[in-house]
Design a protein around this motif. Structure first.
Motif, mmCIF file in Angstrom:
data_model
loop_
_atom_site.group_PDB
_atom_site.id
_atom_site.type_symbol
_atom_site.label_atom_id
_atom_site.label_comp_id
_atom_site.label_asym_id
_atom_site.label_seq_id
_atom_site.Cartn_x
_atom_site.Cartn_y
_atom_site.Cartn_z
ATOM 1 N N ALA A 149 0.903 -1.200 0.402
ATOM 2 C CA ALA A 149 -0.339 -0.341 -0.034
ATOM 3 C C ALA A 149 0.831 0.896 0.087
ATOM 4 C CB ALA A 149 -0.899 -0.423 1.446
ATOM 5 N N PHE A 150 0.158 2.472 -0.724
ATOM 6 C CA PHE A 150 1.498 3.523 -0.537
ATOM 7 C C PHE A 150 0.437 4.452 0.211
ATOM 8 C CE2 PHE A 150 -2.640 4.354 -4.036
ATOM 9 C CZ PHE A 150 -3.234 5.459 -3.018
ATOM 10 N N GLU A 151 1.290 5.074 1.108
ATOM 11 C CA GLU A 151 0.749 6.054 1.811
ATOM 12 C C GLU A 151 1.598 7.752 1.248
ATOM 13 O OE1 GLU A 151 1.350 5.180 6.068
ATOM 14 O OE2 GLU A 151 -0.184 3.475 5.806
ATOM 15 N N GLY A 152 0.889 8.564 0.879
ATOM 16 C CA GLY A 152 1.801 9.612 0.515
ATOM 17 C C GLY A 152 1.631 10.633 1.644
ATOM 18 N N GLU A 153 2.562 11.473 1.388
ATOM 19 C CA GLU A 153 2.947 12.341 2.941
ATOM 20 C C GLU A 153 3.756 13.374 2.431
ATOM 21 O OE1 GLU A 153 3.638 10.196 6.482
ATOM 22 O OE2 GLU A 153 2.550 8.330 6.254
ATOM 23 N N ASN A 208 -1.562 5.525 -11.213
ATOM 24 C CA ASN A 208 -2.032 5.530 -12.860
ATOM 25 C C ASN A 208 -2.756 6.810 -13.019
ATOM 26 O OD1 ASN A 208 -0.523 3.229 -12.587
ATOM 27 N ND2 ASN A 208 -2.039 2.115 -11.931
ATOM 28 N N GLY A 209 -2.343 8.181 -12.670
ATOM 29 C CA GLY A 209 -2.934 9.277 -13.137
ATOM 30 C C GLY A 209 -4.311 9.891 -12.608
ATOM 31 N N ALA A 210 -4.423 9.122 -11.762
ATOM 32 C CA ALA A 210 -5.964 9.054 -11.051
ATOM 33 C C ALA A 210 -5.694 9.134 -9.336
ATOM 34 C CB ALA A 210 -6.583 7.753 -11.258
ATOM 35 N N VAL A 212 2.237 2.883 -11.669
ATOM 36 C CA VAL A 212 3.179 4.154 -10.871
ATOM 37 C C VAL A 212 1.941 4.688 -9.950
ATOM 38 C CG1 VAL A 212 3.576 5.934 -12.540
ATOM 39 C CG2 VAL A 212 3.891 4.284 -13.532
ATOM 40 N N VAL A 213 2.425 5.345 -8.548
ATOM 41 C CA VAL A 213 1.999 6.540 -7.788
ATOM 42 C C VAL A 213 3.080 7.839 -8.155
ATOM 43 C CG1 VAL A 213 1.299 6.404 -5.152
ATOM 44 C CG2 VAL A 213 1.636 4.280 -6.480
ATOM 45 N N GLU A 214 2.321 9.001 -7.557
ATOM 46 C CA GLU A 214 2.756 9.636 -7.744
ATOM 47 C C GLU A 214 3.056 10.651 -6.242
ATOM 48 O OE1 GLU A 214 3.201 11.778 -12.105
ATOM 49 O OE2 GLU A 214 1.782 10.141 -12.238
ATOM 50 N N VAL A 215 3.135 11.582 -6.140
ATOM 51 C CA VAL A 215 2.697 12.306 -4.995
ATOM 52 C C VAL A 215 3.194 13.749 -5.405
ATOM 53 C CG1 VAL A 215 3.120 12.863 -1.991
ATOM 54 C CG2 VAL A 215 3.127 9.833 -3.837
ATOM 55 N N GLU A 216 2.679 14.704 -4.816
ATOM 56 C CA GLU A 216 3.386 16.213 -4.463
ATOM 57 C C GLU A 216 3.232 16.765 -3.695
ATOM 58 O OE1 GLU A 216 3.132 20.105 -7.908
ATOM 59 O OE2 GLU A 216 1.148 18.570 -8.427
ATOM 60 N N VAL A 217 3.747 18.291 -2.835
ATOM 61 C CA VAL A 217 3.174 19.237 -1.873
ATOM 62 C C VAL A 217 3.263 20.202 -2.615
ATOM 63 C CG1 VAL A 217 4.198 18.920 1.030
ATOM 64 C CG2 VAL A 217 4.050 16.823 -0.262
ATOM 65 N N ASP A 218 2.318 21.023 -2.370
ATOM 66 C CA ASP A 218 2.636 22.561 -2.828
ATOM 67 C C ASP A 218 2.304 23.266 -1.564
ATOM 68 O OD1 ASP A 218 0.563 21.469 -3.366
ATOM 69 O OD2 ASP A 218 0.235 22.587 -5.617
ATOM 70 N N ALA A 219 2.152 24.663 -1.849
ATOM 71 C CA ALA A 219 1.636 25.443 -1.090
ATOM 72 C C ALA A 219 1.083 26.501 -2.368
ATOM 73 C CB ALA A 219 3.413 26.223 -0.605
ATOM 74 N N PRO A 220 0.102 26.254 -2.489
ATOM 75 C CA PRO A 220 -0.457 27.202 -3.846
ATOM 76 C C PRO A 220 -1.584 28.376 -2.754
ATOM 77 C CG PRO A 220 -1.900 24.805 -3.318
ATOM 78 C CD PRO A 220 -0.888 25.113 -2.103
ATOM 79 N N SER A 221 -0.882 28.649 -1.832
ATOM 80 C CA SER A 221 -1.488 29.865 -1.654
ATOM 81 C C SER A 221 -0.336 30.867 -1.233
ATOM 82 C CB SER A 221 -2.291 30.274 -0.328
ATOM 83 O OG SER A 221 -1.472 29.692 0.731
ATOM 84 N N ALA A 222 1.483 30.177 -1.343
ATOM 85 C CA ALA A 222 2.829 31.164 -0.990
ATOM 86 C C ALA A 222 2.915 31.886 -2.428
ATOM 87 C CB ALA A 222 3.375 29.744 -0.640
ATOM 88 N N ALA A 223 3.710 32.761 -2.092
ATOM 89 C CA ALA A 223 4.500 33.241 -2.780
ATOM 90 C C ALA A 223 5.135 32.354 -4.502
ATOM 91 C CB ALA A 223 5.031 34.505 -2.931
ATOM 92 N N GLY A 224 4.476 32.390 -5.603
ATOM 93 C CA GLY A 224 4.949 31.368 -5.944
ATOM 94 C C GLY A 224 4.531 30.030 -5.860
ATOM 95 N N ALA A 225 4.070 30.256 -5.595
ATOM 96 C CA ALA A 225 3.141 28.540 -5.301
ATOM 97 C C ALA A 225 3.957 27.352 -5.589
ATOM 98 C CB ALA A 225 2.172 28.155 -6.335
ATOM 99 N N PRO A 226 5.315 26.985 -4.381
ATOM 100 C CA PRO A 226 6.151 26.040 -4.771
ATOM 101 C C PRO A 226 5.344 24.880 -4.006
ATOM 102 C CG PRO A 226 6.218 27.551 -2.513
ATOM 103 C CD PRO A 226 4.860 28.190 -2.558
ATOM 104 N N SER A 227 6.798 24.203 -5.435
ATOM 105 C CA SER A 227 5.700 22.779 -5.329
ATOM 106 C C SER A 227 7.212 21.667 -5.248
ATOM 107 C CB SER A 227 5.806 22.180 -6.313
ATOM 108 O OG SER A 227 5.164 21.224 -6.999
ATOM 109 N N SER A 228 6.752 20.509 -4.518
ATOM 110 C CA SER A 228 8.313 19.644 -5.134
ATOM 111 C C SER A 228 8.304 19.220 -6.203
ATOM 112 C CB SER A 228 7.014 18.055 -3.914
ATOM 113 O OG SER A 228 6.287 17.954 -3.865
ATOM 114 N N GLY A 229 7.010 18.957 -6.561
ATOM 115 C CA GLY A 229 7.002 18.636 -7.770
ATOM 116 C C GLY A 229 6.665 16.785 -7.331
#
Length: 498
Positions: free
Chosen positions: A74-78, A155-157, A206-223
């Motif tokens: 099992a995956f756990e995005g964190e 898988n993109g979902a 394929v599992v993808e995880v992203e962390v971001d800060a949408p409200s911060a200046a420049g909306a920084p993201s981990s990719g």
């Protein structure tokens, strides 16, 4: 987008490409998001932790193997926190200052290996590649820790989508709390728990995880942190240690629900079944269970607070152990299992309390009864006493007990555990058992037998009512109760069209 801070890592070891270097410690949180807690049916009063080895780290683009002989990876995005400066006994208000970076992580685990780890997760979550981290670091000074977003795709979902606003505990609390126990050193990683939506993945996913800060200046993201699941060729040697094992409970936890795991739906006390139980007396249910070989299903020695009220629901269990002053000091205060059980009770559940038949101290009072009633509980059963008896009675909730006593819980009991198999009034009660109570007493019915037993009870009640009418007409009991062949023939004739 990533920050200008680029990780510097030994090029010979690409596993740590998403970090400043190899972490000395990886500390993971068991349960931290409200959505996940609600899914699991329990909400912790404080954080709890486990360690993961640094050898489990991998970078974006890596593969993770599902070991041979297992089915429940099992995956756990964190959200991962990377410590920047040493933290030892830091106050909550200053804890975030010790975090250098925020990034994405995936806390993979094999549920088939979980049972024998007893919460340590050494084998279930410590495998090589089981802690992908990256792809890029976000400077913690540029974001508000209460306004981060976490998303996971399979898988993109989209599978997980939550924010740190959904945390039970703020991110900084993990840093402050852990620093009470040991020094957090630069490069150490804290995995801050996963929200609802974690589930099983299989080779090819394929599992993808992203962390971001949408409200911060420049909306920084981990990719996006990308991991591909592959089938491993190696299993485990029984001569060296325990083998993987999966049961339906592990499958339900791993997949997130019985339905997702392809299991039959859990027992539900439907309105139709509840209506039948309303008509079925406990004495009749007892007789039918006895016919099926179940004699020790009555909770003995209890009296109803409201004799006219029928109690019907599924068991939520609570266990008290004998009072001991040192144990009460350590476990009896604060948000103990008694309070947790009453907070967690759901609509239609009956709180069943094991008090070892000791009625020389209260096992609940009016505040807890009010809480249970407000939550929609069906009632309360205790083989101990009730404190604030008149006030509890005024709540109106069906309660069965051994009577009243003015003493508080700590005089005789320590609230020890909940949601486990208990003994109450001489009967074993498991979570989910069906509890029925009336003026005759309280009975425990295994869920698998409920429909069969209640239908048989109602049929027997109809027959008994017919017999009672015949006796009232002046007929002798002999041959009628129980019916001989002649009376049985007459009964069948008179009721065949009903």
């Amino acid at each position: 987008m990533s920050t200008d801070s680029t990780p510097t890592t030994d090029a010979a070891d690409p596993r740590f490409a998403g970090l400043p270097g190899r972490p000395g410690k990886i500390v993971a949180i068991h349960l931290s998001y409200a959505s996940r807690a609600d899914q699991r049916g329990r909400r912790p009063a404080s954080p709890s932790y486990f360690f993961k080895p640094s050898s489990s780290v991998s970078a974006t683009g890596a593969q993770i193997e599902r070991p041979a002989g297992t089915e429940l990876l099992a995956f756990e995005g964190e959200i991962a926190l990377v410590i920047g400066t040493p933290a030892r006994r830091v106050p909550l208000a200053q804890a975030w200052d010790h975090v250098a970076y925020v990034t994405a992580a995936n806390d993979f685990g094999v549920y088939d290996l979980r049972a024998n780890d007893k919460g340590s997760n050494v084998r279930s979550k410590g495998g090589d590649g089981y802690t992908p981290i990256g792809a890029h670091l976000i400077d913690a000074r540029t974001v508000d820790p209460s306004a981060l977003r976490l998303r996971t795709w399979v898988n993109g979902a989209l599978a997980q989508d939550d924010t740190t606003g959904g945390l039970i505990f703020p991110l900084a609390q993990f840093v402050a709390d852990l620093s009470q126990h040991f020094t957090l050193e630069p490069g150490d990683v804290i995995l801050t728990g996963t929200p609802a939506g974690s589930s099983v993945v299989v080779p090819g996913d394929v599992v993808e995880v992203e962390v971001d800060a949408p409200s911060a200046a420049g909306a920084p993201s981990s990719g996006r942190l990308v991991t591909t699941v592959v089938q491993g060729a190696h299993g485990f040697d029984a001569a060296l240690g325990s083998l993987p094992a999966a049961d339906d409970a592990q499958r339900e936890d791993a997949w997130g629900s019985r339905e997702a795991a392809g299991l039959a739906p859990a027992f539900t006390l439907t309105p139709e079944l509840r209506a039948k139980l309303e008509k079925a007396p406990v004495a009749g249910l007892s007789a039918q269970l006895r016919k099926r070989g179940l004699n020790t299903v009555l909770i003995d020695g209890l009296q109803p607070m409201h004799p006219e009220a029928k109690l019907i629901g599924t068991a939520k269990t609570l266990r008290f152990v004998p009072g001991r002053e040192d144990l009460f000091t350590a476990h009896g205060g604060g948000y103990n299992p008694q309070k947790q059980a009453f907070d967690a009770v759901k609509e239609g559940e009956v709180i069943v309390i094991e008090a070892r038949g000791d009625a020389t101290a209260g096992t609940l009072g009016d505040v807890l009864a009010i809480r249970a009633n407000a939550a929609g509980a069906a009632g309360i059963v205790t083989d101990g006493a009730v404190r604030d008896y008149d006030a509890v009675s005024a709540v109106g909730l069906p309660v069965f007990s051994k009577g009243s006593h003015p003493a508080v819980l700590g005089r005789r009991h320590v609230a020890w555990d909940r949601d486990l198999t208990i003994g109450c009034g001489g009967a074993t009660v498991q979570p989910g058992d069906v509890i029925v109570g009336d003026g005759d007493g309280v009975i425990v019915i295994p869920p698998a037998l409920v429909e069969e037993v209640v239908d048989a009870t109602l049929a027997q009640e109809d027959k008994d009512a017919w017999i009672a009418d015949r006796v009232a007409e002046g007929n002798r009991i002999e041959g009628l109760f129980p019916m001989n062949a002649e009376w049985a023939r007459r009964y069948a004739q008179e009721t065949e069209h009903e």
